[in-house]
Design an enzyme around this catalytic site. Structure first.
Site: not given
Length: 315
Positions: A161, A282, A252
C-alpha cells in the site's frame, strides 16, 4: 482481469466488518485510528514465525533517529541481498508491530534478511518526510553494508500500500542517484502509485470493499503530498531498469493505477512480474488469519520474489 465477486472467505470478512458497524478510521482521531489498526492486525493476521534473529536497531534519518527491525532466520548469514520493508497505512497509520507477523513470515519464507523501517507518519510529519526517511534508510544500509554482521550485496525495496509507494519511490531515487550497494529488485504489494481517482477500480470498489474512497481522501488530507511530485506520484517518475514485482488485489480501488504502473514499466522493456489476487481486498497480507485464502496469495508473492532474484539456497 479479476472476477469482481469476492471469495467466500473475503465475503465473510466484509460481512463481519459491516455487521460490526465500527466507525471508519476517517471518522476517528489519528491516534485512535492507529490503535484500531494495531488491534485489527493483531486479531486478523497469522501468528509471527519464530526466527533466529529479530533485532530492533536505530537507523540515522534526515531529521533524527529512525527505529527499524531486522529479521533473519539465520544468525550466521554470509553475503546476501537485504529486503528493505516499508509498512502500509496510508502514510498515517501502521508501525513495526502492525506488520511484524508478515515480516517474520517473509524473512523465513525467502531465507533473506529483512529490515523493516518505522518511517515518520503524517499528519505530524507530512510529505516528504516518509520518502525522505525511506531513501535515507536505503542509503544508510548501502553505506554500512557490514552493519548487521554480514555483507549486504543488494537492496530490495518492498512494501504494501503506502509502503509499496515508498518502495517504488526509493527505487526511483536510487536509480537517479545510485547508492553504494545496487538495487536488485523492487516488490510492491497493492501499491499506491498516484494517478488520481479516475479509474474503474476506484469507482467500482470505493465503498464496501474495506478501503474506501472516503478513507483515501482522509489519508491524502493528512499526508499533504505535492501533486505531481515524483516522490509521491510514481506514475510520473522515471522507470528504473530493476526487475519489478507488482501484486494487486482484484477488489482494490488502487488496482487499476498499479496495473498501469506495471504496464508502463513493461513498455520500457524492464522485467515485470505481475500478479493479481482475484476476489481479494486491499490489505490482505495482514489478514491471513481472518481471510485464510490470503495465505495462498502471500505464497504466490513469495514464489515470484524467489524466482526474480534466484536465491542461492546455500546462503
Amino acid at each position: 482481469m479479476s472476477d469482481p465477486a469476492p471469495r467466500e472467505d473475503v465475503a465473510a470478512f466484509l460481512a463481519y466488518l459491516a455487521e460490526s458497524a465500527a466507525p471508519p478510521v476517517s471518522a476517528l482521531p489519528v491516534e485512535a485510528a492507529r490503535l484500531v489498526m494495531r488491534a485489527n492486525c493483531t486479531l486478523a493476521d497469522a501468528p509471527p514465525v519464530p526466527l533466529a534473529r529479530i533485532e530492533d536497531i536505530v537507523v540515522p534519518g534526515p531529521a533524527g533517529a529512525l527505529l527499524a527491525r531486522l529479521y533473519d532466520r539465520r544468525t550466521g548469514r554470509s553475503d546476501s541481498p537485504l529486503v528493505l520493508f516499508f509498512h502500509g497505512g496510508g502514510f498515517v497509520l501502521g508501525d513495526l508491530d502492525t506488520h511484524h507477523s508478515f515480516c517474520t513470515w517473509l524473512a523465513d519464507t525467502l531465507d533473506l534478511p529483512l529490515l523493516a523501517v518505522d518511517y515518520r507518519l503524517a499528519p505530524e510529519h507530512p510529505f516528504p518526510a516518509a520518502p525522505d526517511d525511506a531513501e535515507a534508510a536505503a542509503r544508510w544500509v548501502a553505506q554500512e553494508p557490514d552493519a548487521f554482521g554480514f555483507r549486504v550485496t543488494g537492496l530490495i525495496p518492498c512494501g504494501d500500500s503506502a509502503g509499496g509507494n515508498l518502495a517504488i519511490v526509493t527505487m526511483q531515487q536510487l536509480a537517479l542517484r545510485p547508492a553504494q550497494v545496487p538495487v536488485q529488485a523492487c516488490w510492491a504489494l497493492y501499491p499506491y502509485v498516484g494517478g488520481g481517482t479516475d479509474w474503474p477500480s476506484y469507482r467500482d470498489f470505493g465503498t464496501d470493499f474495506f478501503l474506501s474512497s472516503d478513507e483515501m481522501a482522509w489519508f491524502d488530507a493528512q499526508y499533504r503530498a505535492i501533486a505531481g511530485d515524483i516522490r509521491h506520484d510514481c506514475l510520473d517518475g522515471p522507470i528504473p531498469p530493476f526487475p519489478l514485482l507488482v501484486h494487486t488485489a482484484g477488489l482494490d480501488p488502487l488496482r487499476d493505477a498499479a496495473r498501469a504502473y506495471a504496464d508502463r514499466t513493461r513498455a520500457a522493456n524492464v522485467s515485470v512480474t505481475q500478479l493479481e489476487a482475484a476476489g481479494m481486498i486491499h490489505g490482505f497480507i495482514t489478514f491471513r488469519q481472518a481471510i485464510p485464502s490470503a495465505r495462498d496469495d502471500c505464497a504466490a508473492f513469495a514464489a515470484a520474489a524467489k524466482a526474480m532474484i534466484a536465491v542461492d539456497p546455500s546462503r
